[in-house]
Design a protein around this motif. Structure first.
Motif, PDB file in Angstrom:
ATOM      1  N   ALA A  77      67.786  19.747  37.739  1.00  0.00           N
ATOM      2  CA  ALA A  77      66.421  19.360  38.231  1.00  0.00           C
ATOM      3  C   ALA A  77      65.214  19.819  37.404  1.00  0.00           C
ATOM      4  O   ALA A  77      64.470  19.118  37.253  1.00  0.00           O
ATOM      5  CB  ALA A  77      66.342  19.614  39.914  1.00  0.00           C
ATOM      6  N   LEU A  78      65.444  21.057  37.078  1.00  0.00           N
ATOM      7  CA  LEU A  78      64.273  21.672  36.251  1.00  0.00           C
ATOM      8  C   LEU A  78      64.223  20.790  34.806  1.00  0.00           C
ATOM      9  O   LEU A  78      63.122  20.667  34.459  1.00  0.00           O
ATOM     10  CB  LEU A  78      64.334  23.138  36.130  1.00  0.00           C
ATOM     11  CG  LEU A  78      64.093  24.150  37.168  1.00  0.00           C
ATOM     12  CD1 LEU A  78      64.516  25.477  36.962  1.00  0.00           C
ATOM     13  CD2 LEU A  78      62.738  23.832  37.788  1.00  0.00           C
ATOM     14  N   LYS A  79      65.266  20.351  34.398  1.00  0.00           N
ATOM     15  CA  LYS A  79      65.218  19.880  32.920  1.00  0.00           C
ATOM     16  C   LYS A  79      64.644  18.770  33.088  1.00  0.00           C
ATOM     17  O   LYS A  79      63.759  17.911  32.465  1.00  0.00           O
ATOM     18  CB  LYS A  79      66.917  19.799  32.487  1.00  0.00           C
ATOM     19  CG  LYS A  79      67.208  21.095  31.956  1.00  0.00           C
ATOM     20  CD  LYS A  79      68.791  20.844  31.545  1.00  0.00           C
ATOM     21  CE  LYS A  79      69.287  22.186  31.360  1.00  0.00           C
ATOM     22  NZ  LYS A  79      70.798  22.136  31.156  1.00  0.00           N
ATOM     23  N   VAL A  80      65.083  17.908  34.107  1.00  0.00           N
ATOM     24  CA  VAL A  80      64.396  16.504  34.458  1.00  0.00           C
ATOM     25  C   VAL A  80      62.880  16.492  34.936  1.00  0.00           C
ATOM     26  O   VAL A  80      62.142  15.786  34.343  1.00  0.00           O
ATOM     27  CB  VAL A  80      65.262  15.837  35.512  1.00  0.00           C
ATOM     28  CG1 VAL A  80      64.311  14.374  35.861  1.00  0.00           C
ATOM     29  CG2 VAL A  80      66.690  15.541  35.150  1.00  0.00           C
ATOM     30  N   HIS A  81      62.637  17.670  35.774  1.00  0.00           N
ATOM     31  CA  HIS A  81      61.206  17.501  36.399  1.00  0.00           C
ATOM     32  C   HIS A  81      60.483  18.777  35.754  1.00  0.00           C
ATOM     33  O   HIS A  81      59.335  18.868  36.230  1.00  0.00           O
ATOM     34  CB  HIS A  81      61.376  17.658  37.875  1.00  0.00           C
ATOM     35  CG  HIS A  81      61.900  16.475  38.664  1.00  0.00           C
ATOM     36  ND1 HIS A  81      61.576  15.086  38.591  1.00  0.00           N
ATOM     37  CD2 HIS A  81      63.245  16.207  39.073  1.00  0.00           C
ATOM     38  CE1 HIS A  81      62.311  14.511  39.114  1.00  0.00           C
ATOM     39  NE2 HIS A  81      63.435  15.128  39.330  1.00  0.00           N
ATOM     40  N   GLY A  82      61.028  19.454  35.000  1.00  0.00           N
ATOM     41  CA  GLY A  82      60.212  20.782  34.498  1.00  0.00           C
ATOM     42  C   GLY A  82      58.877  20.691  33.940  1.00  0.00           C
ATOM     43  O   GLY A  82      57.861  21.589  34.426  1.00  0.00           O
ATOM     44  N   ALA A  83      58.695  19.558  33.304  1.00  0.00           N
ATOM     45  CA  ALA A  83      57.391  19.514  32.923  1.00  0.00           C
ATOM     46  C   ALA A  83      56.169  19.116  33.672  1.00  0.00           C
ATOM     47  O   ALA A  83      55.237  19.498  33.476  1.00  0.00           O
ATOM     48  CB  ALA A  83      57.391  18.191  31.727  1.00  0.00           C
ATOM     49  N   LYS A  84      56.719  18.499  34.969  1.00  0.00           N
ATOM     50  CA  LYS A  84      55.756  18.464  36.105  1.00  0.00           C
ATOM     51  C   LYS A  84      55.533  19.534  36.848  1.00  0.00           C
ATOM     52  O   LYS A  84      54.646  19.598  37.708  1.00  0.00           O
ATOM     53  CB  LYS A  84      56.410  17.313  37.000  1.00  0.00           C
ATOM     54  CG  LYS A  84      56.368  16.003  36.163  1.00  0.00           C
ATOM     55  CD  LYS A  84      57.279  15.099  36.956  1.00  0.00           C
ATOM     56  CE  LYS A  84      57.522  13.639  36.253  1.00  0.00           C
ATOM     57  NZ  LYS A  84      58.307  12.615  36.897  1.00  0.00           N
ATOM     58  N   ILE A  85      56.213  20.632  36.732  1.00  0.00           N
ATOM     59  CA  ILE A  85      56.249  21.741  37.390  1.00  0.00           C
ATOM     60  C   ILE A  85      55.033  22.610  36.777  1.00  0.00           C
ATOM     61  O   ILE A  85      55.392  23.266  35.805  1.00  0.00           O
ATOM     62  CB  ILE A  85      57.455  22.673  37.665  1.00  0.00           C
ATOM     63  CG1 ILE A  85      58.475  21.598  38.432  1.00  0.00           C
ATOM     64  CG2 ILE A  85      57.314  24.023  38.514  1.00  0.00           C
ATOM     65  CD1 ILE A  85      59.904  22.395  38.375  1.00  0.00           C
ATOM     66  N   GLN A  86      53.913  22.914  37.378  1.00  0.00           N
ATOM     67  CA  GLN A  86      52.802  23.563  36.927  1.00  0.00           C
ATOM     68  C   GLN A  86      52.929  25.299  37.465  1.00  0.00           C
ATOM     69  O   GLN A  86      53.450  25.484  38.638  1.00  0.00           O
ATOM     70  CB  GLN A  86      51.526  22.965  37.377  1.00  0.00           C
ATOM     71  CG  GLN A  86      51.214  21.660  37.167  1.00  0.00           C
ATOM     72  CD  GLN A  86      51.288  21.715  35.507  1.00  0.00           C
ATOM     73  OE1 GLN A  86      50.642  22.624  34.775  1.00  0.00           O
ATOM     74  NE2 GLN A  86      51.812  20.679  34.783  1.00  0.00           N
ATOM     75  N   PRO A  87      52.757  26.099  36.565  1.00  0.00           N
ATOM     76  CA  PRO A  87      52.895  27.582  37.082  1.00  0.00           C
ATOM     77  C   PRO A  87      51.819  27.812  37.830  1.00  0.00           C
ATOM     78  O   PRO A  87      50.602  27.028  38.029  1.00  0.00           O
ATOM     79  CB  PRO A  87      52.501  28.259  35.568  1.00  0.00           C
ATOM     80  CG  PRO A  87      52.407  27.271  34.692  1.00  0.00           C
ATOM     81  CD  PRO A  87      52.605  25.952  35.230  1.00  0.00           C
ATOM     82  N   ARG A  88      51.999  28.635  38.906  1.00  0.00           N
ATOM     83  CA  ARG A  88      51.227  29.076  39.941  1.00  0.00           C
ATOM     84  C   ARG A  88      50.398  30.273  39.501  1.00  0.00           C
ATOM     85  O   ARG A  88      51.293  31.280  39.065  1.00  0.00           O
ATOM     86  CB  ARG A  88      51.681  28.969  41.243  1.00  0.00           C
ATOM     87  CG  ARG A  88      52.343  27.791  41.932  1.00  0.00           C
ATOM     88  CD  ARG A  88      51.178  27.021  42.464  1.00  0.00           C
ATOM     89  NE  ARG A  88      51.805  25.715  42.770  1.00  0.00           N
ATOM     90  CZ  ARG A  88      52.081  25.139  44.029  1.00  0.00           C
ATOM     91  NH1 ARG A  88      52.079  25.985  44.861  1.00  0.00           N
ATOM     92  NH2 ARG A  88      52.373  24.030  44.150  1.00  0.00           N
ATOM     93  N   PHE A  89      49.206  30.648  39.892  1.00  0.00           N
ATOM     94  CA  PHE A  89      48.936  31.968  39.974  1.00  0.00           C
ATOM     95  C   PHE A  89      48.616  32.702  38.596  1.00  0.00           C
ATOM     96  O   PHE A  89      48.785  33.588  38.277  1.00  0.00           O
ATOM     97  CB  PHE A  89      49.295  32.871  40.700  1.00  0.00           C
ATOM     98  CG  PHE A  89      49.441  32.685  42.125  1.00  0.00           C
ATOM     99  CD1 PHE A  89      48.644  32.369  43.050  1.00  0.00           C
ATOM    100  CD2 PHE A  89      50.653  32.054  42.865  1.00  0.00           C
ATOM    101  CE1 PHE A  89      48.362  31.798  44.326  1.00  0.00           C
ATOM    102  CE2 PHE A  89      50.792  31.445  44.113  1.00  0.00           C
ATOM    103  CZ  PHE A  89      49.511  31.535  44.518  1.00  0.00           C
ATOM    104  N   MET A  90      48.473  31.504  37.502  1.00  0.00           N
ATOM    105  CA  MET A  90      48.338  31.874  36.006  1.00  0.00           C
ATOM    106  C   MET A  90      47.233  32.065  35.781  1.00  0.00           C
ATOM    107  O   MET A  90      46.018  31.468  36.058  1.00  0.00           O
ATOM    108  CB  MET A  90      49.449  30.863  35.180  1.00  0.00           C
ATOM    109  CG  MET A  90      50.492  30.925  35.507  1.00  0.00           C
ATOM    110  SD  MET A  90      51.653  32.142  35.159  1.00  0.00           S
ATOM    111  CE  MET A  90      51.712  32.142  33.366  1.00  0.00           C
ATOM    112  N   ASN A  91      46.902  33.063  34.739  1.00  0.00           N
ATOM    113  CA  ASN A  91      45.731  33.351  34.295  1.00  0.00           C
ATOM    114  C   ASN A  91      45.509  32.883  32.743  1.00  0.00           C
ATOM    115  O   ASN A  91      45.783  33.565  31.874  1.00  0.00           O
ATOM    116  CB  ASN A  91      45.106  34.802  34.017  1.00  0.00           C
ATOM    117  CG  ASN A  91      43.873  35.119  33.964  1.00  0.00           C
ATOM    118  OD1 ASN A  91      42.886  34.210  33.823  1.00  0.00           O
ATOM    119  ND2 ASN A  91      43.359  36.303  33.650  1.00  0.00           N
TER     120      ASN A  91
END
Length: 96
Positions: A77-91
């Motif tokens: 699922a990460l391979k398919v949707h990974g680009a859509k998963i935005q990191p959280r709490f990143m500076n």
């Protein structure tokens, strides 16, 4: 980090002012958690914190105990949707 000067007014700046921490149960003692607790922790760590490494560790333990393949499904699922998963709490440094 170098001192701020007026010549750097438009340069992206990143400085840690404060930090948050979260408590995660001792990952060396996953055997103390039930399968349900492992899945709940994995869900929270993914949805709220995007902590793919901890989710993977939890799902690996779950798969070994339950004889299922949740971790490979999660990685697919990460391979398919990974680009859509935005990191959280990143500076992230970026210009205005």
């Amino acid at each position: 980090m170098e001192p701020y000067t007026p010549q750097q007014a438009w340069k992206p700046v990143s400085q840690l002012i404060e930090a948050d921490a979260i408590f995660v149960r001792n990952l060396t003692k996953l055997s103390a958690l039930t399968l349900d607790e492992i899945l709940k922790a994995a869900r929270i760590l993914h949805d709220v914190y995007r902590s793919i490494d901890l989710v993977s560790a939890l799902l690996r333990e779950h798969d070994q105990r339950a004889a299922v393949r949740a971790l490979p499904s999660y990685m697919d699922a990460l391979k398919v949707h990974g680009a859509k998963i935005q990191p959280r709490f990143m500076n992230i440094k970026s210009p205005f």
